[in-house]
Structures are given as C-alpha cells and as structure tokens.
Scaffold this active site. Structure first.
Site, PDB file in Angstrom:
ATOM      1  CE  LYS A 104      -1.608   1.794   3.976  1.00 55.06           C
ATOM      2  NZ  LYS A 104      -1.303   3.229   4.133  1.00 55.06           N
ATOM      3  CG  ASN A 105       2.393   2.721   3.514  1.00 56.42           C
ATOM      4  OD1 ASN A 105       1.217   3.015   3.266  1.00 56.42           O
ATOM      5  ND2 ASN A 105       2.834   2.537   4.732  1.00 56.42           N
ATOM      6  CB  CYS A 121      -5.356  10.363  11.127  1.00 55.46           C
ATOM      7  SG  CYS A 121      -3.678   9.803  11.343  1.00 55.46           S
ATOM      8  NE  ARG A 126       0.112  10.707   9.619  1.00 56.15           N
ATOM      9  CZ  ARG A 126      -0.182   9.643   8.869  1.00 56.15           C
ATOM     10  NH1 ARG A 126      -1.363   9.119   8.921  1.00 56.15           N
ATOM     11  NH2 ARG A 126       0.713   9.151   8.033  1.00 56.15           N
ATOM     12  CG  ASP A 155       3.297   2.072   9.504  1.00 52.16           C
ATOM     13  OD1 ASP A 155       3.524   2.233   8.292  1.00 52.16           O
ATOM     14  OD2 ASP A 155       2.991   2.990  10.275  1.00 52.16           O
ATOM     15  NE  ARG A 161      -7.147   4.374   5.068  1.00 53.62           N
ATOM     16  CZ  ARG A 161      -6.473   5.407   5.571  1.00 53.62           C
ATOM     17  NH1 ARG A 161      -6.704   5.823   6.790  1.00 53.62           N
ATOM     18  NH2 ARG A 161      -5.548   6.016   4.850  1.00 53.62           N
TER      19      ARG A 161
HETATM   20  C1  EPZ Z   1       4.252   7.268   5.917  1.00 54.61           C
HETATM   21  O1  EPZ Z   1       3.405   8.306   6.339  1.00 54.61           O
HETATM   22  C2  EPZ Z   1       3.378   6.019   5.920  1.00 54.61           C
HETATM   23  N1  EPZ Z   1       2.259   6.212   5.002  1.00 54.61           N
HETATM   24  C3  EPZ Z   1       2.848   5.766   7.331  1.00 54.61           C
HETATM   25  O2  EPZ Z   1       2.106   4.555   7.296  1.00 54.61           O
HETATM   26  C4  EPZ Z   1       4.040   5.605   8.267  1.00 54.61           C
HETATM   27  O3  EPZ Z   1       3.564   5.429   9.590  1.00 54.61           O
HETATM   28  C5  EPZ Z   1       4.923   6.864   8.200  1.00 54.61           C
HETATM   29  O4  EPZ Z   1       5.340   7.079   6.827  1.00 54.61           O
HETATM   30  C6  EPZ Z   1       6.159   6.756   9.064  1.00 54.61           C
HETATM   31  O5  EPZ Z   1       6.947   5.705   8.656  1.00 54.61           O
HETATM   32  C7  EPZ Z   1       2.485   6.115   3.666  1.00 54.61           C
HETATM   33  O6  EPZ Z   1       3.591   5.896   3.222  1.00 54.61           O
HETATM   34  C8  EPZ Z   1       1.291   6.299   2.777  1.00 54.61           C
HETATM   35  P1  EPZ Z   1       6.092  10.846   7.651  1.00 54.61           P
HETATM   36  P2  EPZ Z   1       3.908   9.838   6.211  1.00 54.61           P
HETATM   37  O7  EPZ Z   1       5.925  12.060   6.811  1.00 54.61           O
HETATM   38  O8  EPZ Z   1       4.784   9.992   5.047  1.00 54.61           O
HETATM   39  C9  EPZ Z   1       6.430  14.194  10.908  1.00 54.61           C
HETATM   40  C10 EPZ Z   1       0.263   3.161   7.648  1.00 54.61           C
HETATM   41  O9  EPZ Z   1      -0.210   2.691   8.693  1.00 54.61           O
HETATM   42  N2  EPZ Z   1       6.228  15.131   9.779  1.00 54.61           N
HETATM   43  O10 EPZ Z   1       7.233   9.927   7.369  1.00 54.61           O
HETATM   44  O11 EPZ Z   1       2.707  10.713   6.317  1.00 54.61           O
HETATM   45  C11 EPZ Z   1       5.211  13.338  11.178  1.00 54.61           C
HETATM   46  O12 EPZ Z   1       4.293  14.003  12.032  1.00 54.61           O
HETATM   47  C12 EPZ Z   1       0.705   4.612   7.605  1.00 54.61           C
HETATM   48  O13 EPZ Z   1       0.449   2.526   6.583  1.00 54.61           O
HETATM   49  C13 EPZ Z   1       6.360  16.491   9.995  1.00 54.61           C
HETATM   50  O14 EPZ Z   1       6.621  16.938  11.109  1.00 54.61           O
HETATM   51  O15 EPZ Z   1       4.765   9.995   7.537  1.00 54.61           O
HETATM   52  C14 EPZ Z   1       5.809  12.120  11.839  1.00 54.61           C
HETATM   53  O16 EPZ Z   1       6.017  12.379  13.222  1.00 54.61           O
HETATM   54  C15 EPZ Z   1       0.396   5.350   8.900  1.00 54.61           C
HETATM   55  N3  EPZ Z   1       6.187  17.363   8.939  1.00 54.61           N
HETATM   56  C16 EPZ Z   1       7.165  11.969  11.153  1.00 54.61           C
HETATM   57  O17 EPZ Z   1       7.455  13.251  10.581  1.00 54.61           O
HETATM   58  C17 EPZ Z   1       5.908  16.904   7.681  1.00 54.61           C
HETATM   59  O18 EPZ Z   1       5.783  17.736   6.761  1.00 54.61           O
HETATM   60  C18 EPZ Z   1       7.162  10.935  10.040  1.00 54.61           C
HETATM   61  O19 EPZ Z   1       6.088  11.246   9.181  1.00 54.61           O
HETATM   62  C19 EPZ Z   1       5.789  15.509   7.480  1.00 54.61           C
HETATM   63  C20 EPZ Z   1       5.959  14.650   8.537  1.00 54.61           C
END
Ligand code: EPZ
Length: 432
Positions: free
Chosen positions: A22-23, A116, A121, A307, A399
C-alpha cells in the site's frame, strides 16, 4: 458497517501470499501524473486506499482501469489540476499528487490533508521542499494553491523534529524530476517504498541517484515516458501475518514476501522466542513458540517501523514478562491500549511509551478499531483470545489489508465479516 467476528484459540498453519505494498503503490500511482503517456502498474493490492487514489487520478483528468491486480492510468486532460477536499481529506497519502502536478502540469490546487488518530501529521516539510524549489504557493481556504512554472533544482534539508518524512521525500523527489538543474535532498527518508518510487521514475526516464539513503540526487530531465512497474510486497502486511503465526503458536509461510526490508522487525520478533526462517528469496517461515518480553523503540528505516508497533503490542500483551514499546515517530499512536485492556491485557501509557505487563491469556470482547494498524492488531489479539471477539470498524483494515479475513481463514482462523448497525445512545436517537 462491517465487523469481524473472531473465535480465538486456533493455531494458524499454512501459506499466506503477501500482496503489493500500500505505502509504495500510493505514491507510484501519483507519479503516473508526470507524463501524458499510459502507465501500467502491476501487483496492485485491491484496497480502499488504492480505489480512492484512482478516484483522485480520475478527478485529475486520467482514465483508469483496475483488473486482477493490474492498473492502467491514461492522462487525457492535463488542465485538471485540483484535488478536492472531499477526496484528499480521506487519505493523507493523496497529498502526494502535489509534486507530480507541479513538475509536469506546472500548477496545483491540493487540499491540505487532515490529521488522524495517530497524530497531527503536518505537511510543513513538504511545503518547505516545494518552496526551496522555487514554487510560489498560497494556503487558501484549506488548499495549497501553487505555481510550479519556475522550478529550479537546489539543495534541500528535509529533516523534521521527528526525523525524515516518507511521503514528503516522495513528493519533493517527484517535484524535482522535471525541474531545471539538479536537486539534492538531505535527510531524505530511506524507506524501501521511496527506493521503489525512484526505480519506477528512473524507468520512465528520470535521473535519480541515492534513493534508499539519506541523500538523494535528482538531475532534472525534460519529460518522462509512461511506466510499466511491478509493486513490491507489502512490508507491514508481512509483519502483521508474522505476528499472527507467533500469537497463535502457529506455523505460517509468507509467500511473495521480502525478508531484507524488515530486518529490525525480524530481530525483535526473534527476541520474543518466535522462530523466523527465510526459506527462499520470497518465502519466510514463521513458527510461534513461547512469548518472551522485549523492548521496542520505533525509528525511521531501517529502524523498527512505527507501523509494526501495534501488532507487536498485541503479541507482547501475552508475553511472560514486562515489555516497553516506545514510538518516537508518533508519540500518541497508542489508541490500541484501551481496547486490548478490555480484552484483559495489562498495559499503561507513559508519555510516548506503552508499559505492557504480559498476561497468561486474553478474553474475547467487543472492541473498536481506531486506525489501520491498531485495528489489525485487535484482529491478531482476537485470534489468540479465549472466546469470541468482535472487531468493529474494520473499514480501517480494508484500507491496507487485502481480503484479511479470507487470508486468515485459509490458514485455519475462525473469522468472518458481518454487517452491524452501530447503535446510537437513546438520547441521540431522540435528538435525531
Ligand atoms: C508514511 O506516512 C506512511 N504512510 C505511514 O504509514 C508511516 O507510519 C509513516 O510514513 C512513518 O513511517 C504512507 O507511506 C502512505 P512521515 P507519512 O511524513 O509519510 C512528521 C500506515 O499505517 N512530519 O514519514 O505521512 C510526522 O508528524 C501509515 O500505513 C512532519 O513533522 O509519515 C511524523 O512524526 C500510517 N512534517 C514523522 O514526521 C511533515 O511535513 C514521520 O512522518 C511531514 C511529517
């Protein structure tokens, strides 16, 4: 609404085929916007998130088909550059259409995604990246309204307080592919899903180097061809079904799987006493044994994935000792605790950690899913609990897990999907 009804106590024995990731597939589908040629994406899992992304591509002027795991995307109207709140607000990853729209269509109006249950996020790092590339944008009534006509390659630091950003790296990498000049992304997310996206973009004619590391170089090119790409196995589905074998003391072989991109997870699973063996390049055998406690701290790849912390918490709730699970990525990603405690677990939250005092058994109960991985973790707990568990709000599972109940039933689980009408309080009914 649907629920899963699970009768616990059965050891799972047999083979489970892992579906496409998915990711990985979500940014891959967004990348098909970066050309006016047809793209073919193979090994696509039939998930509600995938179907939603296809709806977004159609809103953006693409004709799509999805048949037996293969998706085709044919862009036909490049003037459609607005991704609506109604669609984007349902799935954060849809924000990944921003980079592709800016790079090829040179403008975008994309709704800011909501938060969420696992955290706020934000997308500040995504916006930092496009601004560095010379994109002028406004935040207007919940939308990012951006002009990508003057994009220029540059050096971008994309690290945030919680480390790197997976979809932020994907977005900026895609935005940079058709920019003038060369872009360097520092503290890029090294996840395999980013590496897969880069592999697909390079097959379309991009020039990306270093994906999978913390520094990615993107040399701008003039245009991209259509893609023909096969999605790699889903890491989190693999981890989830590995825990299913462990928590039921079963013996599962996970086929069409990939061992090497979950090393931190396998190390921790083995620490609990579970036997893990790579029996072929795409086959992993997992056998449950005793369940020993262990401590887990989540980190960006190649660290222990956030995850996978919920599925592991279900397993550790039955360990013969105390475990501590700490999430450094999403400090509040512990909605699961209250539901597991209703099943007889003994867990308490302390800051960004769950202190799990393992119990001898869990009891079946009615529980409610809160997000994708927590809901999957409740199904795992139900597989091991004494008696019957009802997991409500399984749309969360739909999902990210293709036909979960069918895959589990095939290896001996007593699980079925049932309809239910969420009862409202009498007062709500009177008010309605
Ligand atoms: C990806 O989400 C995955 N989703 C998430 O999987 C996964 O938990 C996450 O990476 C972390 O590994 C997909 O790939 C579709 P991040 P993403 O941006 O990209 C902070 C699942 O269950 N951050 O890597 O949205 C954020 O708050 C989902 O499959 C900022 O501060 O996560 C978090 O603490 C859930 N500013 C950390 O960075 C930003 O602009 C990592 O987030 C972006 C992120």
């Amino acid at each position: 609404m649907h629920k899963f009804v699970v009768e616990g106590g059965k050891e799972l024995i047999g083979e489970i085929r892992i579906s496409g990731s998915k990711n990985e597939v979500l940014p891959i589908l967004a990348a098909t916007l970066m050309t006016d040629e047809r793209s073919i994406i193979r090994n696509v899992p039939n998930l509600s998130d995938v179907r939603l992304m296809l709806e977004i591509l159609e809103e953006l002027g693409c004709q799509t088909t999805f048949d037996r795991g293969t998706v085709t995307v044919t862009p036909y109207n490049l003037d459609r550059t607005q991704a609506s709140y109604e669609l984007v607000s349902q799935m954060r990853a849809s924000f990944c259409v921003l980079g592709p729209l800016l790079s090829f269509r040179k403008k975008a109006k994309v709704s800011l995604p909501g938060g969420c249950v696992i955290g706020v996020r934000p997308v500040d790092l995504h916006l930092r990246g496009i601004k560095a590339l010379g994109v002028n944008y406004d935040l207007d009534h919940g939308y990012v309204v951006a002009d990508g006509s003057q994009m220029q390659g540059t050096r971008i630091f994309l690290g945030g307080n919680s480390g790197s950003t997976v979809t932020g790296t994907a977005n900026i990498m895609m935005a940079a592919v058709l920019a003038n000049g060369t872009t360097y992304i520092e503290q890029a997310a090294p996840e395999p899903e980013v590496e897969g996206l880069a592999r697909m973009l390079n097959s379309m004619g991009a020039q990306i180097f270093g994906a999978g590391s913390h520094r990615i170089e993107i040399r701008g090119v003039d245009r991209l061809r259509g893609a023909d790409y096969t999605v790699q196995p889903d890491r989190m589905e693999t981890a989830t079904y590995a825990v299913a074998a462990a928590i039921t003391h079963g013996d599962l072989t996970l086929t069409n799987s990939k061992y090497e991109n979950l090393i931190a997870f396998w190390e921790k699973l083995k620490e609990t006493g579970t036997q893990v063996e790579q029996i072929a390049s795409d086959k992993i055998r997992v056998r449950g044994g005793e369940i020993n406690p262990t401590d887990i701290v989540t980190f960006a790849y190649p660290g222990f994935p956030t995850d996978a912390q919920a599925p592991m918490a279900s397993l550790l709730s039955l360990a013969n000792g105390i475990s501590i699970v700490t999430d450094t990525i999403y400090p509040d990603r512990f909605m699961l605790i209250a539901e597991l405690n209703r099943m007889g677990a003994d867990i308490r939250k302390q800051n960004n950690s769950a202190i799990i005092n393992g119990t001898k058994h869990l009891s079946g109960a009615q529980v409610m899913g809160s997000d994708l991985r927590a809901t999957a973790a409740l199904v795992l707990a139900g597989l091991a609990a004494k008696g019957e568990t009802e997991v409500h709000r399984v749309y969360h599972v739909d999902r990210g897990y293709e036909q979960m109940e069918l895959k589990l039933a095939k290896v001996g689980a007593r699980i079925e999907r049932a309809e239910y009408n969420p009862r409202r309080r009498k007062s709500d009914r009177e008010a309605a």
